[in-house]
Design a protein around this motif. Structure first.
Motif, PDB file in Angstrom:
ATOM      1  N   ARG A  64      34.287  45.997  44.785  1.00 19.20           N
ATOM      2  CA  ARG A  64      34.176  47.179  45.714  1.00 19.20           C
ATOM      3  C   ARG A  64      33.621  46.571  47.036  1.00 19.20           C
ATOM      4  O   ARG A  64      33.040  45.661  47.067  1.00 19.20           O
ATOM      5  N   LEU A  65      34.079  47.261  48.109  1.00 20.31           N
ATOM      6  CA  LEU A  65      33.838  46.891  49.299  1.00 20.31           C
ATOM      7  C   LEU A  65      32.299  46.965  49.659  1.00 20.31           C
ATOM      8  O   LEU A  65      31.744  45.910  50.328  1.00 20.31           O
ATOM      9  N   ARG A  66      31.474  47.915  49.201  1.00 18.39           N
ATOM     10  CA  ARG A  66      30.295  47.859  49.228  1.00 18.39           C
ATOM     11  C   ARG A  66      29.474  46.564  48.695  1.00 18.39           C
ATOM     12  O   ARG A  66      28.232  46.243  49.262  1.00 18.39           O
ATOM     13  N   HIS A  67      30.005  45.992  47.570  1.00 18.21           N
ATOM     14  CA  HIS A  67      29.563  44.768  47.257  1.00 18.21           C
ATOM     15  C   HIS A  67      30.248  43.264  47.931  1.00 18.21           C
ATOM     16  O   HIS A  67      29.544  42.298  47.706  1.00 18.21           O
ATOM     17  N   VAL A  68      31.138  43.588  48.647  1.00 16.19           N
ATOM     18  CA  VAL A  68      31.568  42.536  49.522  1.00 16.19           C
ATOM     19  C   VAL A  68      30.996  42.437  50.931  1.00 16.19           C
ATOM     20  O   VAL A  68      30.732  41.333  51.375  1.00 16.19           O
ATOM     21  N   ALA A  69      30.614  43.480  51.406  1.00 15.23           N
ATOM     22  CA  ALA A  69      29.944  43.509  52.507  1.00 15.23           C
ATOM     23  C   ALA A  69      28.840  42.577  52.547  1.00 15.23           C
ATOM     24  O   ALA A  69      28.458  41.899  53.741  1.00 15.23           O
ATOM     25  N   PRO A  70      27.585  42.470  51.710  1.00 17.34           N
ATOM     26  CA  PRO A  70      26.751  41.581  51.731  1.00 17.34           C
ATOM     27  C   PRO A  70      27.216  40.273  51.919  1.00 17.34           C
ATOM     28  O   PRO A  70      26.507  39.118  52.515  1.00 17.34           O
ATOM     29  N   ARG A  71      28.059  39.756  51.154  1.00 13.90           N
ATOM     30  CA  ARG A  71      28.627  38.324  51.437  1.00 13.90           C
ATOM     31  C   ARG A  71      29.421  38.153  52.614  1.00 13.90           C
ATOM     32  O   ARG A  71      29.161  37.014  53.205  1.00 13.90           O
ATOM     33  N   LEU A  72      30.059  39.249  53.067  1.00 17.23           N
ATOM     34  CA  LEU A  72      30.725  38.987  54.306  1.00 17.23           C
ATOM     35  C   LEU A  72      29.360  38.617  55.630  1.00 17.23           C
ATOM     36  O   LEU A  72      29.694  37.784  56.351  1.00 17.23           O
ATOM     37  N   GLU A  73      28.393  39.407  55.351  1.00 15.87           N
ATOM     38  CA  GLU A  73      27.068  39.049  56.429  1.00 15.87           C
ATOM     39  C   GLU A  73      26.807  37.569  56.183  1.00 15.87           C
ATOM     40  O   GLU A  73      26.643  36.929  57.138  1.00 15.87           O
ATOM     41  N   LEU A  74      26.660  37.223  54.998  1.00 16.86           N
ATOM     42  CA  LEU A  74      26.302  35.815  54.902  1.00 16.86           C
ATOM     43  C   LEU A  74      27.293  34.644  55.245  1.00 16.86           C
ATOM     44  O   LEU A  74      26.968  33.493  55.378  1.00 16.86           O
ATOM     45  N   LEU A  75      28.511  34.993  55.332  1.00 21.71           N
ATOM     46  CA  LEU A  75      29.628  34.309  56.023  1.00 21.71           C
ATOM     47  C   LEU A  75      29.550  34.333  57.539  1.00 21.71           C
ATOM     48  O   LEU A  75      30.376  33.811  58.190  1.00 21.71           O
ATOM     49  N   GLY A  76      28.649  35.130  57.962  1.00 26.73           N
ATOM     50  CA  GLY A  76      28.736  35.281  59.593  1.00 26.73           C
ATOM     51  C   GLY A  76      29.180  36.399  60.129  1.00 26.73           C
ATOM     52  O   GLY A  76      29.250  36.697  61.206  1.00 26.73           O
ATOM     53  N   TYR A 186      37.802  39.578  57.861  1.00 26.42           N
ATOM     54  CA  TYR A 186      36.735  39.695  57.465  1.00 26.42           C
ATOM     55  C   TYR A 186      35.930  40.929  58.214  1.00 26.42           C
ATOM     56  O   TYR A 186      35.085  41.678  58.102  1.00 26.42           O
ATOM     57  N   SER A 187      36.143  40.905  59.709  1.00 25.11           N
ATOM     58  CA  SER A 187      35.490  41.663  60.704  1.00 25.11           C
ATOM     59  C   SER A 187      35.740  43.047  60.195  1.00 25.11           C
ATOM     60  O   SER A 187      35.156  44.075  60.486  1.00 25.11           O
ATOM     61  N   VAL A 188      37.357  43.094  60.041  1.00 26.28           N
ATOM     62  CA  VAL A 188      37.833  44.495  59.785  1.00 26.28           C
ATOM     63  C   VAL A 188      37.128  45.055  58.587  1.00 26.28           C
ATOM     64  O   VAL A 188      36.896  46.351  58.478  1.00 26.28           O
ATOM     65  N   LEU A 189      37.074  44.023  57.434  1.00 26.19           N
ATOM     66  CA  LEU A 189      36.188  44.504  56.390  1.00 26.19           C
ATOM     67  C   LEU A 189      34.912  45.145  56.644  1.00 26.19           C
ATOM     68  O   LEU A 189      34.479  46.074  56.163  1.00 26.19           O
ATOM     69  N   ARG A 190      34.285  44.393  57.469  1.00 20.36           N
ATOM     70  CA  ARG A 190      32.701  44.685  57.807  1.00 20.36           C
ATOM     71  C   ARG A 190      32.678  45.990  58.557  1.00 20.36           C
ATOM     72  O   ARG A 190      31.904  46.814  58.148  1.00 20.36           O
ATOM     73  N   VAL A 191      33.553  46.392  59.539  1.00 22.71           N
ATOM     74  CA  VAL A 191      33.618  47.773  60.182  1.00 22.71           C
ATOM     75  C   VAL A 191      34.087  48.767  59.045  1.00 22.71           C
ATOM     76  O   VAL A 191      33.262  49.805  59.272  1.00 22.71           O
ATOM     77  N   LEU A 192      35.020  48.609  58.445  1.00 28.89           N
ATOM     78  CA  LEU A 192      35.223  49.773  57.422  1.00 28.89           C
ATOM     79  C   LEU A 192      34.206  50.050  56.295  1.00 28.89           C
ATOM     80  O   LEU A 192      34.120  51.132  56.193  1.00 28.89           O
ATOM     81  N   ALA A 193      33.405  49.016  56.168  1.00 30.39           N
ATOM     82  CA  ALA A 193      32.294  49.144  55.147  1.00 30.39           C
ATOM     83  C   ALA A 193      31.201  50.127  55.771  1.00 30.39           C
ATOM     84  O   ALA A 193      30.188  50.505  55.253  1.00 30.39           O
ATOM     85  N   GLU A 194      31.090  50.385  57.313  1.00 35.00           N
ATOM     86  CA  GLU A 194      30.236  51.162  57.695  1.00 35.00           C
ATOM     87  C   GLU A 194      30.522  52.478  57.382  1.00 35.00           C
ATOM     88  O   GLU A 194      29.723  53.607  57.308  1.00 35.00           O
ATOM     89  N   ALA A 195      31.606  52.845  56.797  1.00 34.70           N
ATOM     90  CA  ALA A 195      32.052  54.366  56.347  1.00 34.70           C
ATOM     91  C   ALA A 195      31.593  54.462  55.026  1.00 34.70           C
ATOM     92  O   ALA A 195      32.296  53.598  54.160  1.00 34.70           O
ATOM     93  N   GLU A 196      30.881  55.447  54.584  1.00 31.78           N
ATOM     94  CA  GLU A 196      30.299  55.524  53.178  1.00 31.78           C
ATOM     95  C   GLU A 196      31.820  55.872  52.021  1.00 31.78           C
ATOM     96  O   GLU A 196      31.771  55.661  51.046  1.00 31.78           O
TER      97      GLU A 196
END
Length: 442
Positions: A64-76, A186-196
Motif C-alpha cells: 500500500r502507498l501509505r506503507h511505501v511513503a516512509p521508505r521513499l523518505e528514507l531513500l531521500g 518516487y517523487s510522483v509517488l511521494r506527492v500522491l501519498a499526500e492525498a488520504e
C-alpha cells in the motif's frame, strides 16, 4: 513484441521498461510484500486448458502507498527534495518555452505552476476517482476530448511539459498520470501519498512475466534497502544498540531494514563518548561513503561530546545528534547532596533508558542520582538508577504485549521518529539538483 515491467500505483504505471528489468525497485518493498497477483500479460485460458498453475508468472511485489511513503523518505524522497526537483524542472521548461516562442506576441509568457499549485492539483484528483475506461485514439476527437474534460479550467497548460508528450492517452486516469509524471517516479509517488484517498492504493512491481519470458533472472528481484541506502547508527554503548534495534523491530518494522548498528555481540568497540567522537572523526577523515548517524545521550557527557564533534566539518552523509529533549524530563526526580528534588534533566542526565517505561517492572519510583561535575559545562552529570532493569524489561516486550497497552512506548517512539527524521535529512542533503533528468521537450 516483448514483455513490459512496470511500477504501478492504483493500476496506472509511473515508470516502465521493456525486455529488461529497468530501475531496481526492490528497496521500496519488504519480503512480506512478495505475492502472486493477476496479470494482463498472462494468457489464463492457456493455463486453464493445459491444467497449469500460473503462479510463477504472476509473482510481484505489492504494498500500500501509505506503507511505501516512509521508505521513499528514507531513500531521500521527502517533500522538500520533491519541491527542489520540481523547481529545476519548472525552470528548465520555462526557459524552453521562452526559446521556442521567441519573437511571438505572448503577453505575458506562461508561468509554470508553483510547487504548491502542482501538488494541490495532483492530490485533488485521487487515482481511484479517475475513469480508467479504455478509449481508442481512432474513436474520434470527441471521445479523446472526454478524457481531458475533468481537468479543463484547472490550469493544466501551466504544468511543465504539458502537451509535449508524443503518445496519446487511452483513459482519463492515464492522461492524469501523464500530466503529473514529470518527476522521478518516487517523487510522483511521494506527492500522491499526500492525498488520504490515495494512501491505500496498491504500489505494484510485477516481475513474474518478465522473468518467465527470460528477459531477467528471478534472483534480480529481491526486497529491502540496499547496503548503500542503509544508515549506520553509532551509539555510546551496547544498551543503546539493543534498545534501538528492538524498538525498530517492534515499532517501526516497515523501515527497520534501513538501519544497521555496530556489532556489540561481544563488546562495544567504541564504548563511551570519547571513543565515539574519535570514531566519528576517523570516519570523516577517511571520507567514508556510508550514511552514518552518530547518536549521543541527552546528558551532560553527551552534550560535551556533541559540541566537540560539531566543530568538525562532517560530510553530507554524516550527522551528529543527541537524543531529543522531552517535556517529561523538565521536572524529574533527582537525588543529590541536598536530597530529592524535581529538576530538568534534559542535556544533563537523560540516557536512553530514561525513554523507556519507567513504571514497568518491580522498581522503586524512577530517580536520577547526580554523579560527576562537568566543569566545561558548569553542570552535573546524572545517571538513572536501576537502568539495567528498565532495559531488560523493555527487551522482553513483544508486539502482543505492546498491543495489550501495558507498556508505555511514547518516549521511545519519540526517539525513533527523531532519529528517522535525521536519517531522512541525510538522504535529502545528498540530492544534487544537477542530477535531475532533463525533460524530453522535442
Amino acid at each position: 513484441m516483448g514483455t513490459e515491467i512496470t511500477l504501478d500505483v492504483g493500476g496506472v504505471a509511473v515508470t516502465y521498461s521493456k525486455n529488461h528489468r529497468g530501475i531496481d525497485h526492490g528497496s521500496i518493498f519488504q519480503e512480506q510484500d512478495r505475492k502472486a497477483i493477476r496479470s494482463d500479460q498472462i494468457n489464463y485460458e492457456w493455463y486453464e486448458k493445459n491444467d497449469e498453475n500460473p503462479e510463477s508468472h504472476e509473482m510481484a511485489f505489492t504494498r500500500r502507498l501509505r506503507h511505501v511513503a516512509p521508505r521513499l523518505e528514507l531513500l531521500g524522497f521527502n517533500l522538500e527534495r520533491v519541491r527542489r526537483e520540481y523547481g529545476v524542472i519548472a525552470s528548465e521548461w520555462k526557459g524552453e518555452e521562452l526559446y521556442l516562442h521567441e519573437g511571438e506576441e505572448r503577453t505575458p509568457p506562461i508561468e509554470p505552476m508553483s510547487f504548491i499549485e502542482f501538488m494541490n492539483f495532483a492530490i485533488a484528483h485521487p487515482i481511484g476517482s479517475l475513469d480508467d475506461t479504455f478509449v481508442s485514439p481512432s474513436s474520434g476527437h470527441e471521445s479523446a476530448a472526454q478524457i481531458q474534460v475533468r481537468f479543463k479550467g484547472k490550469g493544466i497548460e501551466r504544468i511543465p511539459a504539458y502537451g509535449l508528450s508524443p503518445s496519446p492517452s487511452f483513459s482519463e486516469r492515464e492522461f492524469f498520470m501523464r500530466l503529473i509524471n514529470i518527476l522521478h517516479p518516487y517523487s510522483v509517488l511521494r506527492v500522491l501519498a499526500e492525498a488520504e484517498a490515495n494512501r491505500d492504493a496498491a504500489v505494484v512491481w510485477q516481475y513474474g512475466p518478465l522473468a518467465e519470458a527470460g528477459w531477467a533472472a528471478e534472483r534480480e528481484f529481491f526486497p529491502n534497502a540496499r547496503r548503500t541506502e542503509t544508515f549506520l547508527i553509532a551509539t555510546e554503548g551496547s544498551s543503546d544498540v539493543h534498545i534501538l534495534r528492538h524498538a525498530l523491530a517492534l515499532l517501526r518494522p516497515e523501515v527497520a531494514d534501513f538501519f544497521r548498528f555496530i556489532d556489540v555481540s561481544e563488546s562495544h568497540p567504541f564504548s563511551g563518548t570519547g571513543s565515539l567522537v574519535k570514531f566519528a572523526e576517523g570516519l570523516a577523515k577517511i571520507d567514508v561513503h556510508n550514511q552514518v548517524l552518530i547518536v549521543f545521550d541527552n546528558d551532560a557527557e553527551g552534550l560535551e561530546a556533541h559540541q566537540r564533534l560539531s566543530t568538525l566539518m562532517l560530510p553530507v552523509n554524516m550527522r551528529s545528534v543527541m537524543l531529543p529533549q522531552l517535556e517529561e524530563f523538565c521536572s524529574f526526580p533527582t537525588q543529590g547532596p541536598e536530597g530529592v528534588h524535581h529538576t530538568d534533566i534534559n542535556r544533563r542526565a537523560a540516557a536512553i533508558e530514561c525513554y523507556l517505561d519507567l513504571n514497568a517492572g518491580n522498581h522503586p519510583p524512577a530517580k536520577i542520582r547526580w554523579t560527576n561535575y562537568k566543569k566545561n559545562l558548569d553542570t552535573y552529570q546524572g545517571a538513572l538508577e536501576f537502568k539495567e532493569g528498565y532495559c531488560k524489561q523493555f527487551l522482553k516486550q513483544t508486539r502482543d504485549s505492546l498491543d495489550r497497552g501495558t507498556y508505555d512506548v511514547r518516549k521511545i517512539e519519540a526517539v525513533l521518529d527523531y532519529l528517522i527524521a535525521e536519517c531522512v535529512a541525510i538522504a535529502v542533503d545528498q540530492f544534487d539538483p544537477t542530477d535531475v533528468e532533463p525533460l524530453n521537450l522535442f
